[in-house]
Design an enzyme around this catalytic site. Sequence first.
Site, PDB file in Angstrom:
ATOM      1  N   ARG A   1       0.838  -1.205   0.000  1.00 31.75           N
ATOM      2  CA  ARG A   1       0.000   0.000   0.000  1.00 31.75           C
ATOM      3  C   ARG A   1       0.873   1.256   0.000  1.00 31.75           C
ATOM      4  NH1 ARG A   1      -5.024  -1.874  -0.310  1.00 31.75           N
ATOM      5  NH2 ARG A   1      -5.252  -3.933   0.640  1.00 31.75           N
TER       6      ARG A   1
ATOM      7  N   VAL B   1      10.589   7.979  -6.827  1.00 27.50           N
ATOM      8  CA  VAL B   1      11.328   6.805  -6.340  1.00 27.50           C
ATOM      9  C   VAL B   1      11.829   6.045  -7.567  1.00 27.50           C
ATOM     10  CG1 VAL B   1      11.224   4.660  -5.032  1.00 27.50           C
ATOM     11  CG2 VAL B   1       9.934   6.668  -4.230  1.00 27.50           C
TER      12      VAL B   1
ATOM     13  N   ASN C   1       4.872   6.487 -13.464  1.00 29.86           N
ATOM     14  CA  ASN C   1       5.556   7.772 -13.609  1.00 29.86           C
ATOM     15  C   ASN C   1       7.015   7.517 -13.990  1.00 29.86           C
ATOM     16  OD1 ASN C   1       3.277   9.295 -12.846  1.00 29.86           O
ATOM     17  ND2 ASN C   1       3.728   8.994 -10.680  1.00 29.86           N
TER      18      ASN C   1
ATOM     19  N   HIS D   1       7.830   1.178 -10.532  1.00 33.08           N
ATOM     20  CA  HIS D   1       6.609   0.830  -9.792  1.00 33.08           C
ATOM     21  C   HIS D   1       5.392   1.222 -10.602  1.00 33.08           C
ATOM     22  CE1 HIS D   1       8.052   4.793  -8.522  1.00 33.08           C
ATOM     23  NE2 HIS D   1       6.787   5.158  -8.390  1.00 33.08           N
TER      24      HIS D   1
HETATM   25  P1  AMP Z   1       6.326   8.160  -7.910  1.00 29.13           P
HETATM   26  O1  AMP Z   1       6.048   9.610  -7.673  1.00 29.13           O
HETATM   27  O2  AMP Z   1       5.588   7.579  -9.079  1.00 29.13           O
HETATM   28  O3  AMP Z   1       7.813   7.868  -7.938  1.00 29.13           O
HETATM   29  O4  AMP Z   1       5.687   7.399  -6.672  1.00 29.13           O
HETATM   30  C1  AMP Z   1       6.359   7.091  -5.493  1.00 29.13           C
HETATM   31  C2  AMP Z   1       5.300   6.666  -4.520  1.00 29.13           C
HETATM   32  O5  AMP Z   1       5.919   5.999  -3.448  1.00 29.13           O
HETATM   33  C3  AMP Z   1       4.493   7.827  -3.923  1.00 29.13           C
HETATM   34  O6  AMP Z   1       3.107   7.666  -4.223  1.00 29.13           O
HETATM   35  C4  AMP Z   1       4.785   7.732  -2.430  1.00 29.13           C
HETATM   36  O7  AMP Z   1       3.669   8.066  -1.628  1.00 29.13           O
HETATM   37  C5  AMP Z   1       5.184   6.264  -2.286  1.00 29.13           C
HETATM   38  N1  AMP Z   1       6.044   5.976  -1.153  1.00 29.13           N
HETATM   39  C6  AMP Z   1       7.159   6.633  -0.779  1.00 29.13           C
HETATM   40  N2  AMP Z   1       7.698   6.044   0.311  1.00 29.13           N
HETATM   41  C7  AMP Z   1       6.906   4.990   0.615  1.00 29.13           C
HETATM   42  C8  AMP Z   1       6.931   3.989   1.637  1.00 29.13           C
HETATM   43  N3  AMP Z   1       7.904   3.947   2.571  1.00 29.13           N
HETATM   44  N4  AMP Z   1       5.934   3.078   1.667  1.00 29.13           N
HETATM   45  C9  AMP Z   1       4.950   3.104   0.732  1.00 29.13           C
HETATM   46  N5  AMP Z   1       4.894   4.003  -0.258  1.00 29.13           N
HETATM   47  C10 AMP Z   1       5.837   4.951  -0.322  1.00 29.13           C
END
Ligand code: AMP
Length: 115
Positions: free
Chosen positions: A30, A97, A88, A101
């Site tokens: 999640r 990140v 993304n 994903h």
């Molecule tokens: P993006 O902007 O597509 O790189 O998405 C990165 C996603 O990772 C974001 O929606 C964040 O809320 C999520 N995220 C960051 N750290 C964590 C974590 N420790 N556990 C779960 N989700 C995370």
Amino acid sequence: MANDCLFCKIISGDIPSTEVYSDDDIYAFRDINPAAPTHILVIPKKHLTDVKSAQAEDEALMGKLLLRANDIAQAEGLAEDGFRYIINTGKHGGQTVFHLHLHILGGRALGWPPG
Ligand code: AMP
Ligand code: ZN
């Protein structure tokens, strides 16, 4: 496993997460900051920086990522009303990140186009 990769640390369990699905190749959990009532991240256990880094050898893995996302969307009760997958990529894509994903977003009507 890439050093200093947040999602590699989530896969290894060094950083906690709320697991939704796991097998030899795929992990789903999640999102910590949900943008919809259901917000799940589906990731390959192999570290790939982004979707454009996938190579021919990753063809089956990319297919599995999408098919497992379908299973998860179904199991989460999103199939009937619909949902959205988002990958993304890079600066303009809003990637924060750098471990590939796939976002599953559902549980409400989503706007289009993105801002
Ligand atoms: P993006 O902007 O597509 O790189 O998405 C990165 C996603 O990772 C974001 O929606 C964040 O809320 C999520 N995220 C960051 N750290 C964590 C974590 N420790 N556990 C779960 N989700 C995370
Ligand atoms: Zn990684």
